[in-house]
Write a protein that holds these residues in place. Structure first.
Motif, PDB file in Angstrom:
ATOM      1  N   ALA A 123       0.850  -1.192   0.000  1.00 39.17           N
ATOM      2  CA  ALA A 123       0.000   0.000   0.000  1.00 39.17           C
ATOM      3  C   ALA A 123       0.882   1.237   0.000  1.00 39.17           C
ATOM      4  CB  ALA A 123      -0.911   0.000   1.226  1.00 39.17           C
ATOM      5  N   VAL A 124       0.539   2.216  -0.845  1.00 37.95           N
ATOM      6  CA  VAL A 124       1.318   3.447  -0.981  1.00 37.95           C
ATOM      7  C   VAL A 124       0.397   4.637  -0.715  1.00 37.95           C
ATOM      8  CG1 VAL A 124       2.666   4.893  -2.554  1.00 37.95           C
ATOM      9  CG2 VAL A 124       2.874   2.385  -2.658  1.00 37.95           C
ATOM     10  N   THR A 125       0.780   5.489   0.244  1.00 37.33           N
ATOM     11  CA  THR A 125      -0.048   6.630   0.628  1.00 37.33           C
ATOM     12  C   THR A 125       0.734   7.926   0.430  1.00 37.33           C
ATOM     13  OG1 THR A 125       0.649   6.450   2.948  1.00 37.33           O
ATOM     14  CG2 THR A 125      -1.331   5.256   2.305  1.00 37.33           C
ATOM     15  N   PRO A 126       0.467   8.669  -0.652  1.00 33.18           N
ATOM     16  CA  PRO A 126       1.198   9.912  -0.918  1.00 33.18           C
ATOM     17  C   PRO A 126       0.899  10.989   0.127  1.00 33.18           C
ATOM     18  CG  PRO A 126       0.080   9.094  -2.902  1.00 33.18           C
ATOM     19  CD  PRO A 126      -0.461   8.322  -1.740  1.00 33.18           C
ATOM     20  N   GLY A 127       1.944  11.713   0.531  1.00 35.79           N
ATOM     21  CA  GLY A 127       1.777  12.830   1.439  1.00 35.79           C
ATOM     22  C   GLY A 127       1.398  14.102   0.708  1.00 35.79           C
ATOM     23  N   ASP A 128       1.064  15.131   1.463  1.00 31.77           N
ATOM     24  CA  ASP A 128       0.583  16.385   0.878  1.00 31.77           C
ATOM     25  C   ASP A 128       1.625  17.064  -0.010  1.00 31.77           C
ATOM     26  OD1 ASP A 128      -1.842  16.058   2.128  1.00 31.77           O
ATOM     27  OD2 ASP A 128      -1.324  17.320   3.860  1.00 31.77           O
ATOM     28  N   ALA A 129       2.898  16.955   0.343  1.00 36.89           N
ATOM     29  CA  ALA A 129       3.944  17.646  -0.412  1.00 36.89           C
ATOM     30  C   ALA A 129       4.574  16.779  -1.503  1.00 36.89           C
ATOM     31  CB  ALA A 129       5.037  18.143   0.537  1.00 36.89           C
ATOM     32  N   ALA A 130       4.093  15.547  -1.649  1.00 32.55           N
ATOM     33  CA  ALA A 130       4.677  14.635  -2.623  1.00 32.55           C
ATOM     34  C   ALA A 130       4.110  14.900  -4.016  1.00 32.55           C
ATOM     35  CB  ALA A 130       4.414  13.193  -2.220  1.00 32.55           C
ATOM     36  N   HIS A 131       4.975  14.994  -5.007  1.00 32.45           N
ATOM     37  CA  HIS A 131       4.563  15.136  -6.389  1.00 32.45           C
ATOM     38  C   HIS A 131       4.443  13.751  -7.031  1.00 32.45           C
ATOM     39  CE1 HIS A 131       6.423  19.158  -5.598  1.00 32.45           C
ATOM     40  NE2 HIS A 131       5.323  19.543  -6.226  1.00 32.45           N
ATOM     41  N   GLU A 132       3.877  13.715  -8.214  1.00 31.05           N
ATOM     42  CA  GLU A 132       3.712  12.447  -8.920  1.00 31.05           C
ATOM     43  C   GLU A 132       5.047  11.744  -9.114  1.00 31.05           C
ATOM     44  OE1 GLU A 132       2.367   9.151 -10.859  1.00 31.05           O
ATOM     45  OE2 GLU A 132       1.202  10.629  -9.698  1.00 31.05           O
ATOM     46  N   THR A 133       6.093  12.493  -9.410  1.00 31.50           N
ATOM     47  CA  THR A 133       7.405  11.879  -9.611  1.00 31.50           C
ATOM     48  C   THR A 133       7.938  11.246  -8.332  1.00 31.50           C
ATOM     49  OG1 THR A 133       8.418  14.060  -9.245  1.00 31.50           O
ATOM     50  CG2 THR A 133       8.069  13.362 -11.536  1.00 31.50           C
ATOM     51  N   ASP A 134       7.609  11.845  -7.189  1.00 34.22           N
ATOM     52  CA  ASP A 134       8.060  11.296  -5.906  1.00 34.22           C
ATOM     53  C   ASP A 134       7.371   9.966  -5.624  1.00 34.22           C
ATOM     54  OD1 ASP A 134       9.580  13.671  -5.369  1.00 34.22           O
ATOM     55  OD2 ASP A 134       7.705  14.654  -4.768  1.00 34.22           O
ATOM     56  N   VAL A 135       6.053   9.940  -5.828  1.00 37.32           N
ATOM     57  CA  VAL A 135       5.296   8.714  -5.585  1.00 37.32           C
ATOM     58  C   VAL A 135       5.723   7.631  -6.566  1.00 37.32           C
ATOM     59  CG1 VAL A 135       2.990   7.720  -5.354  1.00 37.32           C
ATOM     60  CG2 VAL A 135       3.356  10.129  -4.796  1.00 37.32           C
ATOM     61  N   ALA A 136       5.915   8.037  -7.833  1.00 31.22           N
ATOM     62  CA  ALA A 136       6.319   7.078  -8.860  1.00 31.22           C
ATOM     63  C   ALA A 136       7.684   6.472  -8.538  1.00 31.22           C
ATOM     64  CB  ALA A 136       6.338   7.742 -10.226  1.00 31.22           C
ATOM     65  N   LEU A 137       8.573   7.263  -7.950  1.00 30.96           N
ATOM     66  CA  LEU A 137       9.884   6.744  -7.564  1.00 30.96           C
ATOM     67  C   LEU A 137       9.745   5.613  -6.560  1.00 30.96           C
ATOM     68  CD1 LEU A 137      12.999   6.769  -7.281  1.00 30.96           C
ATOM     69  CD2 LEU A 137      12.706   8.589  -5.575  1.00 30.96           C
ATOM     70  N   ILE A 138       8.956   5.837  -5.521  1.00 31.58           N
ATOM     71  CA  ILE A 138       8.772   4.813  -4.492  1.00 31.58           C
ATOM     72  C   ILE A 138       8.089   3.582  -5.079  1.00 31.58           C
ATOM     73  CG2 ILE A 138       7.654   4.291  -2.291  1.00 31.58           C
ATOM     74  CD1 ILE A 138      10.072   6.177  -2.113  1.00 31.58           C
ATOM     75  N   GLU A 139       7.111   3.793  -5.930  1.00 35.16           N
ATOM     76  CA  GLU A 139       6.438   2.657  -6.563  1.00 35.16           C
ATOM     77  C   GLU A 139       7.423   1.866  -7.425  1.00 35.16           C
ATOM     78  OE1 GLU A 139       1.844   4.262  -6.971  1.00 35.16           O
ATOM     79  OE2 GLU A 139       3.314   4.835  -8.504  1.00 35.16           O
ATOM     80  N   ARG A 140       8.275   2.560  -8.171  1.00 33.69           N
ATOM     81  CA  ARG A 140       9.255   1.881  -9.008  1.00 33.69           C
ATOM     82  C   ARG A 140      10.231   1.068  -8.176  1.00 33.69           C
ATOM     83  NH1 ARG A 140       9.664  -0.895 -12.913  1.00 33.69           N
ATOM     84  NH2 ARG A 140       8.191   0.582 -13.852  1.00 33.69           N
ATOM     85  N   VAL A 141      10.644   1.607  -7.038  1.00 32.88           N
ATOM     86  CA  VAL A 141      11.554   0.873  -6.152  1.00 32.88           C
ATOM     87  C   VAL A 141      10.922  -0.453  -5.731  1.00 32.88           C
ATOM     88  CG1 VAL A 141      12.604   0.878  -3.852  1.00 32.88           C
ATOM     89  CG2 VAL A 141      12.799   2.905  -5.317  1.00 32.88           C
ATOM     90  N   PHE A 142       9.662  -0.424  -5.350  1.00 32.25           N
ATOM     91  CA  PHE A 142       9.011  -1.659  -4.923  1.00 32.25           C
ATOM     92  C   PHE A 142       8.777  -2.617  -6.086  1.00 32.25           C
ATOM     93  CE2 PHE A 142       7.976   0.692  -1.027  1.00 32.25           C
ATOM     94  CZ  PHE A 142       8.285  -0.282  -0.083  1.00 32.25           C
ATOM     95  N   VAL A 143       8.422  -2.073  -7.240  1.00 31.11           N
ATOM     96  CA  VAL A 143       8.267  -2.931  -8.424  1.00 31.11           C
ATOM     97  C   VAL A 143       9.589  -3.638  -8.724  1.00 31.11           C
ATOM     98  CG1 VAL A 143       7.925  -2.935 -10.927  1.00 31.11           C
ATOM     99  CG2 VAL A 143       6.351  -1.673  -9.459  1.00 31.11           C
ATOM    100  N   ASP A 144      10.688  -2.904  -8.649  1.00 34.13           N
ATOM    101  CA  ASP A 144      11.992  -3.492  -8.930  1.00 34.13           C
ATOM    102  C   ASP A 144      12.381  -4.551  -7.894  1.00 34.13           C
ATOM    103  OD1 ASP A 144      12.249  -1.934 -11.179  1.00 34.13           O
ATOM    104  OD2 ASP A 144      13.488  -0.396 -10.207  1.00 34.13           O
TER     105      ASP A 144
END
Length: 263
Positions: A123-144
């Motif tokens: 489960a991934v929960t973006p914070g208020d200051a997180a941009h799409e690129t920030d969330v995508a980075l974390i998602e990519r790390v887990f996918v990898d």
């Protein structure tokens, strides 16, 4: 080309070791640090990291962030892996003005084998200051790392976790505590009861303190318990058929929609 660096705070814990191994196998540079958290060790771990992943319990997060947050540059993504999200997100955003992304790997340090879509969801929960690129980075790390991330909100996550993890824990505790110290019951133990004991053994003998902390830190825990009690009242009134019909949803409507198939 230099490998993307991920800092792991709590790298010596069971989940920290799991992620360190998987990140390294996926080609990431890993900056691992564990207790004692000295400023030199922390600075070395987070320097140049694209993201800092906190693999620490929620009860020590405030203390850890007092040391970690001042070392971050405001662009690095700060993430955690705790099993509750509302409180940890609040703590991270209080200490750090940069991008915050909460995560909860829905598996333990020894992930089950099989389909990652079933067993390695995050489960991934973006914070208020997180941009799409920030969330995508974390998602990519887990996918990898072989995981399957999905997005939700902190509140939605905690409500679901209170039902799936918290309620499973507390009802197992209450059920087995009800039958404890009754040696006269042991000759009547059935294979189905033995399976329930086996399923609960690790949760109650090795991970009890972890689940207690999760239950107490989740703002939706008490609501889930009250809901459970309302259904127990059906049994107390003799309306067991109502409960059975509702419970069969898991094998009827849910599987017909192609969702999770309970084993």
């Amino acid at each position: 080309m230099n490998a993307v660096k991920i800092a792991l705070v709590g790298a010596g814990g069971r989940m920290g070791r799991l992620f360190a191994d998987r990140l390294s196998a996926a080609g990431y540079a890993v900056g691992g640090v564990d207790r004692p958290l000295t400023q030199d060790a922390l600075r070395h771990a987070v320097d140049g990291a694209a993201a800092v992943l906190l693999c620490v319990p929620v009860e020590v997060m405030d203390e850890v962030l007092r040391q970690v947050a001042p070392l971050l540059n405001g662009m690095q993504v700060l993430a955690d892996i705790t099993s509750v999200k509302v409180r940890p997100m609040q703590v991270m955003e209080r200490h750090y003005a940069g991008p915050v992304v909460g995560t909860h790997p829905l598996f333990g340090p020894v992930p089950p084998a099989g389909d990652p879509a079933e067993n390695l969801r995050v489960a991934v929960t973006p914070g208020d200051a997180a941009h799409e690129t920030d969330v995508a980075l974390i998602e990519r790390v887990f996918v990898d790392m072989g995981c399957v991330p999905f997005r939700t909100t902190a509140d939605e996550h905690d409500e679901a976790a209170a039902c799936i993890q918290g309620l499973n824990f507390i009802t197992s505790v209450a059920y087995l505590a009800t039958l404890a110290h009754r040696d006269e019951l042991t000759p009547f133990i059935t294979p189905s009861f033995r399976r329930r004991l086996d399923a609960a053994r690790k949760m109650l003998t090795e991970d009890a303190s972890l689940f207690e902390g999760m239950f107490e830190a989740n703002p939706h825990s008490q609501t889930a318990v009250r809901s459970y009690l309302s259904f127990l009242n059906f049994a107390a009134a003799g309306d067991v058929d109502v409960l059975v019909d509702r419970a069969q949803w898991w094998w009827r409507s849910h599987t017909e929609r192609g969702g999770v198939r309970p084993s």
